[in-house]
Design an enzyme around this catalytic site. Structure first.
Site, PDB file in Angstrom:
ATOM      1  N   ASP A  24       5.574   8.416 -26.264  1.00 11.53           N
ATOM      2  CA  ASP A  24       5.070   9.641 -25.651  1.00 11.53           C
ATOM      3  C   ASP A  24       6.185  10.412 -24.948  1.00 11.53           C
ATOM      4  O   ASP A  24       7.111   9.805 -24.392  1.00 11.53           O
ATOM      5  CB  ASP A  24       3.969   9.285 -24.650  1.00 11.53           C
ATOM      6  CG  ASP A  24       3.084  10.457 -24.317  1.00 11.53           C
ATOM      7  OD1 ASP A  24       3.123  11.471 -25.051  1.00 11.53           O
ATOM      8  OD2 ASP A  24       2.359  10.390 -23.311  1.00 11.53           O
ATOM      9  N   HIS A  41      10.676  15.893 -31.123  1.00  9.04           N
ATOM     10  CA  HIS A  41      10.257  14.938 -32.155  1.00  9.04           C
ATOM     11  C   HIS A  41      11.449  14.500 -33.004  1.00  9.04           C
ATOM     12  O   HIS A  41      11.540  13.338 -33.400  1.00  9.04           O
ATOM     13  CB  HIS A  41       9.158  15.557 -33.024  1.00  9.04           C
ATOM     14  CG  HIS A  41       7.890  15.826 -32.284  1.00  9.04           C
ATOM     15  ND1 HIS A  41       7.080  14.815 -31.806  1.00  9.04           N
ATOM     16  CD2 HIS A  41       7.297  16.998 -31.912  1.00  9.04           C
ATOM     17  CE1 HIS A  41       6.025  15.354 -31.191  1.00  9.04           C
ATOM     18  NE2 HIS A  41       6.136  16.671 -31.242  1.00  9.04           N
ATOM     19  N   LEU A 135      11.648  -7.853 -40.101  1.00  6.69           N
ATOM     20  CA  LEU A 135      10.747  -7.162 -39.182  1.00  6.69           C
ATOM     21  C   LEU A 135       9.618  -6.454 -39.924  1.00  6.69           C
ATOM     22  O   LEU A 135       9.839  -5.780 -40.925  1.00  6.69           O
ATOM     23  CB  LEU A 135      11.538  -6.135 -38.364  1.00  6.69           C
ATOM     24  CG  LEU A 135      10.728  -5.217 -37.441  1.00  6.69           C
ATOM     25  CD1 LEU A 135      10.250  -5.985 -36.213  1.00  6.69           C
ATOM     26  CD2 LEU A 135      11.562  -4.004 -37.022  1.00  6.69           C
ATOM     27  N   ARG A 198      -2.393   5.169 -19.531  1.00  6.06           N
ATOM     28  CA  ARG A 198      -3.566   4.894 -20.365  1.00  6.06           C
ATOM     29  C   ARG A 198      -3.092   4.414 -21.735  1.00  6.06           C
ATOM     30  O   ARG A 198      -1.945   4.640 -22.117  1.00  6.06           O
ATOM     31  CB  ARG A 198      -4.455   6.133 -20.496  1.00  6.06           C
ATOM     32  CG  ARG A 198      -3.737   7.366 -21.026  1.00  6.06           C
ATOM     33  CD  ARG A 198      -4.670   8.569 -21.090  1.00  6.06           C
ATOM     34  NE  ARG A 198      -3.962   9.770 -21.542  1.00  6.06           N
ATOM     35  CZ  ARG A 198      -3.363  10.631 -20.737  1.00  6.06           C
ATOM     36  NH1 ARG A 198      -3.376  10.425 -19.423  1.00  6.06           N
ATOM     37  NH2 ARG A 198      -2.752  11.691 -21.214  1.00  6.06           N
TER      38      ARG A 198
END
Length: 258
Positions: A24, A41, A135, A198
């Site tokens: 975020d 971004h 991974l 959150r």
């Protein structure tokens, strides 16, 4: 011993097997610098590359990244278009490196909302990495955990209706095998950047026993040093899973004496 763990002063026995990250703060990072939101971004993708490589080198088994949520489709059309364009660019650019790094790539979420060419790029990369043993890089795209749980419920119901499964046989394992994350290790560590407190509809079932970490840093600034800092904090936590500290100490001692 893992030389990368030595480099970062990490105990490989106390690392999480599976890490989930809500990446975020890309837009806010750009806005603070008077840049278009899409610039944040782009910078965030650089961090994806860095953190993915770090986790692979440390021997972490799975990394799930929340890239785009169901709710993110509500964002301005130009931003959504920019993110989808960035996704195309990332998969094309990183395809060869992901294959060569022995990474197993997977996308979870509702692919029906994605354009056909993006779906094709995803499926091609998944196919070319399905036998890799390093991974597990899991990207949550057009994803929402509540809908994931509903999809799992429908799968279980269909198995019951088709006489493939009896109702009495349904347990946690059966349900987990119907989730998008089927086959991945249990989620041990949850990280969210940007200071929001959150989980935002991310891996709700899988979060049951995960250790939660919330950090004020914006994702484009989240580098290897910050990741290692949080991994060190994780290693200091006592994960009891319902047991007492004394029981854990006894279990550890018994394992050491074997």
């Amino acid at each position: 011993m893992n030389s990368y763990c030595d480099k970062w002063n990490l105990n490989p026995l106390k690392l999480p097997r599976h890490v989930g990250i809500v990446m975020d703060g890309n837009g806010r990072w750009a806005t603070k610098r008077m840049l278009p939101r899409i610039s944040g971004h782009h910078k965030g993708v650089e961090r994806v590359q860095e953190i993915t490589e770090l986790c692979g080198n440390l021997g972490i088994e799975a990394l799930t990244l929340f890239a785009f949520s169901d709710e993110n489709w509500r964002r301005p059309e130009d931003e959504v278009g920019g993110i989808m364009g960035l996704l195309r660019w990332y998969i094309r650019k990183e395809h060869k490196r992901i294959v060569e790094k022995n990474v197993q790539f997977r996308v979870i979420g509702d692919r029906a909302k994605l354009s056909p060419d993006i779906i094709g790029l995803i499926e091609n990369l998944e196919k070319n990495t399905e036998k890799n043993t390093g991974l597990h890089l899991c990207v949550a795209l057009s994803y929402g955990a509540q809908r994931e749980i509903l999809r799992a419920v429908h799968k279980v119901i269909n198995k019951v209706q088709n006489s493939e499964l009896n109702i009495d046989e349904i347990d946690e394992k059966i349900f987990e095998d119907s989730l998008d994350t089927q086959g991945l290790p249990p989620l041990d560590m949850f990280i969210r950047t940007s200071g929001e407190l959150r989980v935002s509809n991310f891996l709700l079932w899988q979060l049951a026993y995960a250790e939660l970490f919330f950090d004020n840093i914006l994702w484009p600034d989240f580098d290897s040093l910050k990741m290692v800092e949080l991994l060190q904090m994780y290693s200091l936590r006592e994960r009891r899973f319902g047991r007492t500290s004394e029981q854990l100490a006894e279990k550890t001692l018994n394992m050491a004496l074997r």
